[in-house]
Design a protein around this motif. Structure first.
Motif, PDB file in Angstrom:
ATOM      1  N   ASN A 128       0.652  -1.139  -0.050  1.00  0.00           N
ATOM      2  CA  ASN A 128       0.083   0.107   0.019  1.00  0.00           C
ATOM      3  C   ASN A 128       1.023   1.314   0.023  1.00  0.00           C
ATOM      4  OD1 ASN A 128      -2.215  -1.614   0.004  1.00  0.00           O
ATOM      5  ND2 ASN A 128      -2.758  -1.017   2.356  1.00  0.00           N
ATOM      6  N   LYS A 129       0.464   2.275  -0.630  1.00  0.00           N
ATOM      7  CA  LYS A 129       1.073   3.517  -0.542  1.00  0.00           C
ATOM      8  C   LYS A 129       0.713   4.132   0.829  1.00  0.00           C
ATOM      9  CE  LYS A 129       0.416   4.895  -5.244  1.00  0.00           C
ATOM     10  NZ  LYS A 129      -0.369   5.852  -6.380  1.00  0.00           N
ATOM     11  N   LEU A 130       1.553   4.851   1.600  1.00  0.00           N
ATOM     12  CA  LEU A 130       1.497   5.372   2.716  1.00  0.00           C
ATOM     13  C   LEU A 130       0.102   6.225   3.023  1.00  0.00           C
ATOM     14  CD1 LEU A 130       5.102   6.543   3.828  1.00  0.00           C
ATOM     15  CD2 LEU A 130       3.902   4.454   4.395  1.00  0.00           C
ATOM     16  N   GLU A 131       0.070   6.817   2.081  1.00  0.00           N
ATOM     17  CA  GLU A 131      -1.380   7.758   2.046  1.00  0.00           C
ATOM     18  C   GLU A 131      -2.708   7.115   1.910  1.00  0.00           C
ATOM     19  OE1 GLU A 131      -1.624   9.435  -2.513  1.00  0.00           O
ATOM     20  OE2 GLU A 131       0.357   9.653  -1.872  1.00  0.00           O
ATOM     21  N   TYR A 132      -2.567   5.906   1.047  1.00  0.00           N
ATOM     22  CA  TYR A 132      -3.779   5.042   0.962  1.00  0.00           C
ATOM     23  C   TYR A 132      -4.004   4.312   2.537  1.00  0.00           C
ATOM     24  CZ  TYR A 132      -7.068   1.506  -0.672  1.00  0.00           C
ATOM     25  OH  TYR A 132      -8.095   0.918  -1.068  1.00  0.00           O
ATOM     26  N   ASP A 133      -2.782   3.863   3.195  1.00  0.00           N
ATOM     27  CA  ASP A 133      -2.957   3.580   4.513  1.00  0.00           C
ATOM     28  C   ASP A 133      -3.782   4.472   5.604  1.00  0.00           C
ATOM     29  OD1 ASP A 133      -2.016   0.929   4.121  1.00  0.00           O
ATOM     30  OD2 ASP A 133      -0.008   1.504   4.487  1.00  0.00           O
ATOM     31  N   ALA A 134      -3.352   5.872   5.220  1.00  0.00           N
ATOM     32  CA  ALA A 134      -3.866   7.034   6.211  1.00  0.00           C
ATOM     33  C   ALA A 134      -5.362   7.097   5.661  1.00  0.00           C
ATOM     34  CB  ALA A 134      -3.123   8.060   5.621  1.00  0.00           C
ATOM     35  N   VAL A 135      -6.025   6.782   4.352  1.00  0.00           N
ATOM     36  CA  VAL A 135      -7.266   6.603   4.327  1.00  0.00           C
ATOM     37  C   VAL A 135      -7.859   5.573   4.671  1.00  0.00           C
ATOM     38  CG1 VAL A 135      -9.081   6.676   2.434  1.00  0.00           C
ATOM     39  CG2 VAL A 135      -6.716   7.932   2.021  1.00  0.00           C
ATOM     40  N   ILE A 136      -7.576   4.489   4.712  1.00  0.00           N
ATOM     41  CA  ILE A 136      -8.162   3.314   5.529  1.00  0.00           C
ATOM     42  C   ILE A 136      -8.344   3.536   6.765  1.00  0.00           C
ATOM     43  CG2 ILE A 136      -7.984   0.928   5.640  1.00  0.00           C
ATOM     44  CD1 ILE A 136      -6.402   0.540   3.268  1.00  0.00           C
ATOM     45  N   ALA A 137      -7.271   4.014   7.451  1.00  0.00           N
ATOM     46  CA  ALA A 137      -7.194   4.305   9.113  1.00  0.00           C
ATOM     47  C   ALA A 137      -8.432   5.291   9.435  1.00  0.00           C
ATOM     48  CB  ALA A 137      -5.914   4.562   9.507  1.00  0.00           C
ATOM     49  N   ASN A 138      -8.785   6.103   8.384  1.00  0.00           N
ATOM     50  CA  ASN A 138      -9.745   7.217   8.973  1.00  0.00           C
ATOM     51  C   ASN A 138     -10.919   7.306   8.035  1.00  0.00           C
ATOM     52  OD1 ASN A 138      -8.262   9.091  10.581  1.00  0.00           O
ATOM     53  ND2 ASN A 138      -6.839   8.898   8.863  1.00  0.00           N
ATOM     54  N   ASP A 139     -11.247   5.972   7.541  1.00  0.00           N
ATOM     55  CA  ASP A 139     -12.613   5.724   7.095  1.00  0.00           C
ATOM     56  C   ASP A 139     -13.752   4.883   8.121  1.00  0.00           C
ATOM     57  OD1 ASP A 139     -14.564   4.335   5.377  1.00  0.00           O
ATOM     58  OD2 ASP A 139     -13.267   3.670   3.886  1.00  0.00           O
ATOM     59  N   VAL A 140     -14.653   5.492   8.000  1.00  0.00           N
ATOM     60  CA  VAL A 140     -15.781   5.111   8.901  1.00  0.00           C
ATOM     61  C   VAL A 140     -15.756   3.698   9.178  1.00  0.00           C
ATOM     62  CG1 VAL A 140     -17.599   5.132   7.411  1.00  0.00           C
ATOM     63  CG2 VAL A 140     -17.900   5.679   9.736  1.00  0.00           C
ATOM     64  N   CYS A 141     -15.571   2.938   7.957  1.00  0.00           N
ATOM     65  CA  CYS A 141     -15.659   1.257   8.211  1.00  0.00           C
ATOM     66  C   CYS A 141     -14.522   0.663   7.763  1.00  0.00           C
ATOM     67  CB  CYS A 141     -16.993   0.603   7.439  1.00  0.00           C
ATOM     68  SG  CYS A 141     -17.375   1.491   5.651  1.00  0.00           S
ATOM     69  N   GLY A 142     -13.274   1.376   7.933  1.00  0.00           N
ATOM     70  CA  GLY A 142     -12.061   0.747   7.769  1.00  0.00           C
ATOM     71  C   GLY A 142     -11.710   0.134   6.349  1.00  0.00           C
ATOM     72  N   GLY A 143     -11.913   1.064   5.316  1.00  0.00           N
ATOM     73  CA  GLY A 143     -11.794   0.305   4.040  1.00  0.00           C
ATOM     74  C   GLY A 143     -12.850  -0.056   3.067  1.00  0.00           C
ATOM     75  N   CYS A 144     -14.185   0.659   3.720  1.00  0.00           N
ATOM     76  CA  CYS A 144     -15.440   0.175   2.985  1.00  0.00           C
ATOM     77  C   CYS A 144     -15.260   0.687   1.606  1.00  0.00           C
ATOM     78  CB  CYS A 144     -16.361   0.991   3.791  1.00  0.00           C
ATOM     79  SG  CYS A 144     -17.994   0.679   3.154  1.00  0.00           S
ATOM     80  N   ASN A 145     -15.931  -0.233   0.550  1.00  0.00           N
ATOM     81  CA  ASN A 145     -16.170   0.036  -0.731  1.00  0.00           C
ATOM     82  C   ASN A 145     -17.225   0.747  -1.208  1.00  0.00           C
ATOM     83  OD1 ASN A 145     -13.508  -0.881  -1.611  1.00  0.00           O
ATOM     84  ND2 ASN A 145     -14.289  -3.159  -1.710  1.00  0.00           N
ATOM     85  N   PHE A 146     -18.080   1.024  -0.157  1.00  0.00           N
ATOM     86  CA  PHE A 146     -19.418   1.911  -0.442  1.00  0.00           C
ATOM     87  C   PHE A 146     -19.547   3.205   0.317  1.00  0.00           C
ATOM     88  CE2 PHE A 146     -23.694   3.492  -0.376  1.00  0.00           C
ATOM     89  CZ  PHE A 146     -24.545   2.523  -1.159  1.00  0.00           C
ATOM     90  N   GLY A 147     -19.209   4.182  -0.501  1.00  0.00           N
ATOM     91  CA  GLY A 147     -19.220   5.797   0.026  1.00  0.00           C
ATOM     92  C   GLY A 147     -18.563   6.170   1.073  1.00  0.00           C
ATOM     93  N   GLY A 148     -17.675   5.381   1.420  1.00  0.00           N
ATOM     94  CA  GLY A 148     -16.633   5.830   2.549  1.00  0.00           C
ATOM     95  C   GLY A 148     -15.491   6.607   2.123  1.00  0.00           C
ATOM     96  N   ALA A 149     -14.533   7.059   2.784  1.00  0.00           N
ATOM     97  CA  ALA A 149     -13.315   7.673   2.518  1.00  0.00           C
ATOM     98  C   ALA A 149     -12.571   6.937   1.543  1.00  0.00           C
ATOM     99  CB  ALA A 149     -12.444   8.039   3.489  1.00  0.00           C
ATOM    100  N   THR A 150     -12.411   5.533   1.761  1.00  0.00           N
ATOM    101  CA  THR A 150     -11.616   4.762   0.512  1.00  0.00           C
ATOM    102  C   THR A 150     -12.351   4.789  -0.710  1.00  0.00           C
ATOM    103  OG1 THR A 150     -11.185   3.200   2.393  1.00  0.00           O
ATOM    104  CG2 THR A 150     -10.654   2.379   0.642  1.00  0.00           C
ATOM    105  N   ARG A 151     -13.648   4.755  -0.642  1.00  0.00           N
ATOM    106  CA  ARG A 151     -14.188   4.723  -1.992  1.00  0.00           C
ATOM    107  C   ARG A 151     -14.284   6.167  -2.668  1.00  0.00           C
ATOM    108  NH1 ARG A 151     -16.138   5.509  -6.365  1.00  0.00           N
ATOM    109  NH2 ARG A 151     -13.846   5.213  -6.204  1.00  0.00           N
ATOM    110  N   THR A 152     -14.570   7.277  -2.053  1.00  0.00           N
ATOM    111  CA  THR A 152     -14.970   8.468  -2.711  1.00  0.00           C
ATOM    112  C   THR A 152     -13.586   9.577  -2.362  1.00  0.00           C
ATOM    113  OG1 THR A 152     -16.239   9.160  -0.978  1.00  0.00           O
ATOM    114  CG2 THR A 152     -17.085   8.102  -3.036  1.00  0.00           C
ATOM    115  N   GLY A 153     -13.134   9.045  -1.346  1.00  0.00           N
ATOM    116  CA  GLY A 153     -11.954  10.307  -0.773  1.00  0.00           C
ATOM    117  C   GLY A 153     -10.583  10.309  -1.193  1.00  0.00           C
ATOM    118  N   TYR A 154     -10.150   8.864  -1.796  1.00  0.00           N
ATOM    119  CA  TYR A 154      -8.889   8.670  -2.196  1.00  0.00           C
ATOM    120  C   TYR A 154      -8.353   9.389  -3.398  1.00  0.00           C
ATOM    121  CZ  TYR A 154      -4.567   6.350  -3.441  1.00  0.00           C
ATOM    122  OH  TYR A 154      -3.213   6.103  -3.921  1.00  0.00           O
ATOM    123  N   ILE A 155      -7.614  10.143  -3.554  1.00  0.00           N
ATOM    124  CA  ILE A 155      -7.128  10.864  -4.759  1.00  0.00           C
ATOM    125  C   ILE A 155      -5.711  10.449  -5.357  1.00  0.00           C
ATOM    126  CG2 ILE A 155      -8.481  12.757  -4.511  1.00  0.00           C
ATOM    127  CD1 ILE A 155      -6.345  14.372  -3.193  1.00  0.00           C
TER     128      ILE A 155
END
Length: 361
Positions: A128-155
């Protein structure tokens, strides 16, 4: 007879010690559900979808105790399309004239080996990229693929932003000292005679104090001349109040000179309703959304998404889920909530519903 029993006991002790020093674990997730997507202008899309809550996967990880506080680790992990049984995924390695995009790669999610010491860990391979690990850690469901930071917040950084991992990479990560861990990551461009050619560098600081966790990252990617191509700054935090856990993630991608910058803000909260049921809510805002396959962005391509969900714990390993969400897109934005093949056309809105079950092993 007595000597034989002593010898057998000694051999058993040695075998037990050897087994304790080295271990290999098979693990994975199988996530399947029903997905209903309504895109303005193109109608309704229905499918049996794999990985709506968590990406379906299987993997092997192992550890060997080398003594003296040192350990060796390895990790091999492959994506699974549980709805079709197809394994592996797409991997982008290198960049520019050296770029290769390989589909059906077996261990597309992870393929690395690491050495752990008392002061920290060095890891080499695909990760994983370090920035992607940070997104997962601050996703409401820890790497959720529906609507969370991992799905829509990762740029993402890099030329191919859909790829949240680096190949041909190395990361140095310190042990935690007073709650703080630091990391440095480098991806090699692998161009003969030019060490900077399409290489990447990232740093991260991860701090934990009681119920608070804060992660800051910075990443920069080089172009074919070794100059700055793009960079991403991010800051994320979460705090557990007991009755509710809140999450926030903010990031800015500085694109190349002829492209506008991309910004994201993700907010979320989760709360237990009882011993088995928990509720989730997530909000994501993206400004000047970029292409998912290249380093481009469009002024006014803004989007907002909101989603709510319920999780039901059948057991420690089996979770049922139900989600509903809506995405609003302006101009050229094509943000979607789930199901990569059901993206809306530019500037069109989307509503989505998902119901499914996730089993971990």
């Amino acid at each position: 007879m007595k000597k034989s029993l002593i010898a057998l006991a000694a051999l058993a002790t040695v075998a037990t010690a050897a087994q304790a020093q080295s271990s290999v674990t098979l693990y994975g997730i199988v996530d399947m559900g029903y997905l209903n997507v309504k895109n303005d202008g193109t109608g309704t899309y229905n499918k049996a979808d794999s990985g709506t809550l968590s990406t379906s996967r299987w993997g092997l990880r192992g550890t060997e105790d080398l003594g003296g506080g040192m350990k060796a680790h390895f990790n091999l992990e492959s994506e699974i399309a549980a709805d079709t049984g197809v394994g592996g995924g797409t991997v982008v390695a290198g960049a520019g004239s050296n770029a290769t995009s390989t589909t059906g790669t077996l261990f597309n999610r992870a393929s690395n080996v690491s050495l752990e010491t008392a002061v920290g860990t060095i890891q080499l391979g695909r990760m994983n990229k370090l920035e992607y690990d940070a997104v997962i850690a601050n996703d409401v469901c820890g790497g959720c693929n529906f609507g969370g930071a991992t799905r829509t917040g990762y740029i993402g950084s890099g030329i191919y932003r859909d790829d949240a991992r680096y190949a041909n990479a190395v990361v140095l990560r310190s042990a935690k000292y007073n709650g703080l861990s630091l990391a440095y990551q480098h991806q090699f461009g692998e161009q003969a005679g030019d060490a900077k050619y399409h290489s990447s560098d990232s740093v991260a600081a991860d701090y934990t104090f009681q119920n608070l966790r804060v992660i800051a990252t910075y990443s920069e990617d080089k172009d074919s001349m070794g100059g700055k191509y793009s960079s991403v700054k991010s800051m994320g935090a979460n705090y557990d109040f007991g009755v509710v856990k809140v999450f926030a993630y903010d990031a800015k991608r500085d694109n190349k000179i002829d492209q506008p910058d991309t910004k994201v803000l993700s907010l979320g909260a989760s709360a237990p309703i009882n011993a088995k049921v928990s509720a989730l809510v997530a909000y994501n805002r993206t400004k000047n959304q970029g292409s998912t396959s290249a380093n481009t962005a469009t002024v006014g391509a803004d989007s907002n998404t909101i989603s709510v969900g319920l999780l039901y714990a059948f057991s420690k390993r089996t979770t049922g889920y139900a989600f509903y969400g809506a995405a609003h897109n302006d101009a050229g934005a094509t943000q979607y909530l789930a199901g990569t093949s059901a993206r809306p056309t530019a500037g069109m809105d989307q509503k989505a519903t998902a119901v499914g079950i996730r089993h971990t092993f």
